[in-house]
Design an enzyme around this catalytic site. Structure first.
Site, short mmCIF file in Angstrom:
data_model
loop_
_atom_site.label_atom_id
_atom_site.label_comp_id
_atom_site.label_asym_id
_atom_site.label_seq_id
_atom_site.Cartn_x
_atom_site.Cartn_y
_atom_site.Cartn_z
N THR A 126 -56.77 -43.82 62.96
CA THR A 126 -55.88 -42.74 62.55
C THR A 126 -55.54 -41.83 63.72
O THR A 126 -54.38 -41.39 63.87
CB THR A 126 -56.52 -41.92 61.41
OG1 THR A 126 -56.77 -42.76 60.29
CG2 THR A 126 -55.62 -40.78 60.97
N HIS A 151 -49.01 -41.55 67.96
CA HIS A 151 -47.72 -42.25 67.88
C HIS A 151 -46.76 -41.60 66.88
O HIS A 151 -45.69 -42.14 66.63
CB HIS A 151 -47.93 -43.71 67.52
CG HIS A 151 -48.51 -44.52 68.64
ND1 HIS A 151 -47.84 -44.76 69.81
CD2 HIS A 151 -49.71 -45.14 68.77
CE1 HIS A 151 -48.59 -45.49 70.62
NE2 HIS A 151 -49.73 -45.73 70.01
#
Length: 317
Positions: free
Chosen positions: A39, A45
């Site tokens: 995560t 990202h």
């Protein structure tokens, strides 16, 4: 204090970041160790659009409250406690929640953090600090057993041989199911073989032998489409990972094969702590590296490497 911060410009270590100030019913926690998970990599990202201090897997020492001076771990969902969802005993889905290091709350890659006291759980003296870091992801793995009935009659495939896949495999192995883990990395699969768990390389998998239950722990845009190829008609797919990228899987097989799809996120810390205390889950071989907070760039580079499983930060003694 030190804190690894995520901003639109990327990651940065602040050495003079203001310490968090606990509000009523919150506790200041001095962080000892913290772990990087998939995560965290997806947040970098762009997943969730998070900005702030990363990190939600940790063990620390409570500086106030009923656990003052004790090692603690903490549930990451901080609920309002008063809304209809909370009153229905579903605080992890509170629409007003903040989530440690993920949503509207600074996380554990820092010298200190704050959490509501009700979120904290003391760590038994028999559990090493570096093992206690795994409580949060192990609780997430054990959550599957709360959602899906699994026993020795079921054929279960886990997709993904990384950190979460390993924990999910060890959790499901306790049920006596016909279990196998599918992965791409022989060195990671070897750790599971050492735990007595059957493994397959994805390229060598017989797609004709479909499973009752497929658990996607890949963290990949292709994980769900692969799971659809491996689950039997009227079987179950459990989705365990979050992905920042676009997913374009065609959903008609879900309809035609009447496949159940279950999202699975956070779990109860009590059984996870007990599993570690009783040595029913072996996390030690999963620790690939332990780095100081100042080496945050190298730590995240390590976590992205295919031959690495779990990378920890050593933050304080």
């Amino acid at each position: 204090m030190r804190a690894v911060r995520l901003s639109p410009q990327g990651l940065d270590l602040k050495v003079d970041f203001p310490p968090p100030q606990p509000t009523e019913n919150e506790v200041l926690v001095r962080v000892l160790k913290a772990g990087i998970c998939e995560t965290d990599l997806q947040l970098i990202h762009g997943y969730m659009g998070f900005r702030g201090t990363l990190g939600h897997e940790f063990v620390g020492v409570a500086e106030s409250g009923r656990y003052a001076g004790q090692r603690v771990v903490g549930a990451i969902n901080c609920a309002c406690g008063v809304c209809e969802t909370c009153q229905q005993n579903r605080p992890h889905h509170c629409p007003h929640r903040s989530v440690l290091g993920i949503l509207d709350r600074d996380g554990a890659f820092a010298d200190k953090l704050v959490l509501p006291e009700r979120n904290l759980y003391p760590v038994d003296d028999s559990i090493p600090t570096e093992h206690a870091v795994f409580v949060e992801p192990l609780a997430a793995a054990l959550r599957i057993l709360e959602q899906v009935p699994i026993d020795s009659r079921h054929r279960v495939l886990i997709l993904g041989d990384g950190r979460l896949g390993n924990l999910c495999a060890q959790a499901i192995a306790t049920t006596g199911a016909n279990l196998a883990v599918v992965g791409k990395h022989p060195e990671k699969l070897a750790l599971l073989i050492n735990e007595g768990i059957t493994t397959h390389l994805l390229d060598n998998l017989d797609l004709s032998k479909r499973a009752d239950i497929v658990v996607d722990c890949t963290g990949s845009e292709n994980g769900f489409s692969t799971a659809l190829k491996l689950v039997r008609p009227e079987g179950t797919i459990v989705l365990k990972t979050t992905v920042a990228g676009e997913q374009t899987t065609q959903l008609w097989p879900v309809v035609v094969d009447e496949v159940k799809v279950i999202g699975s996120r956070c779990g109860n810390f009590v059984p996870a702590l007990e599993a570690l205390r009783q040595h029913r889950v072996n996390v030690a071989p999963m620790i690939s590296a332990i780095r100081p907070l100042e080496d945050y760039h190298a730590a995240f580079d390590d976590a992205r490497r295919k031959n690495m499983i779990k990378v920890l930060f050593h933050i304080s003694d």
